[in-house]
Write an enzyme that holds these catalytic residues in place. Structure first.
Site: not given
Length: 140
Positions: A57, A60, A106, A109, A129
């Site tokens: 991510c 984070c 995520c 975060c 996706c």
């Protein structure tokens, strides 16, 4: 954006809108914070990445996806048949289109990653996706 929840042993990350704008590019902010979507086949979106590694991510640095679970869906976005760990991402129902969709974020975060569809390969039958703009690829 969903309120963040911890993923495994990762510390929860919470940022103000100002902090997100300072950390992310305009496209990352639009997709990750405002639940947008990048254009299919966008240059650099990791769709064509073939090396072994992990996708993290951008908000984070939590590892979310493994190249082991990546496949070519032909859609123009990086696609995976499952996250790296079940607790790495969180989902909710998205009613922004005519049909409800399963949206993923995520779990550490809360950044918007993309959507989950039921047209993927075995063993899960799922296609996660994902917007590549909100990912950092780290080669193995």
């Amino acid at each position: 954006m969903l309120p963040p929840k911890p993923a495994d042993n990762f510390k929860r990350v919470s940022r103000s809108d100002k902090e997100w704008r300072e950390l992310l590019t305009e496209d990352q902010y639009r997709v990750g914070v405002k639940d947008g979507t990048e254009r299919a086949f966008s240059p650099g979106n990791h769709n064509d990445e073939k090396r072994d590694g992990t996708y993290h991510c951008v908000g984070c640095d939590t590892p979310l996806w493994s190249s082991e679970h990546k496949f070519d869906s032909g859609t123009g976005w990086p696609s995976f048949y499952k996250p790296i760990r079940e607790t790495a991402v969180d989902t909710k129902t998205d009613f922004k289109m005519i049909m409800p969709r399963k949206e993923c974020h995520c779990a550490t975060c809360g950044l918007h990653m993309g959507h989950v569809f039921k047209d993927g390969p075995p063993p899960t039958g799922e296609r996660w996706c994902i917007n590549g703009v909100v990912l950092n690829f780290k080669p193995a």
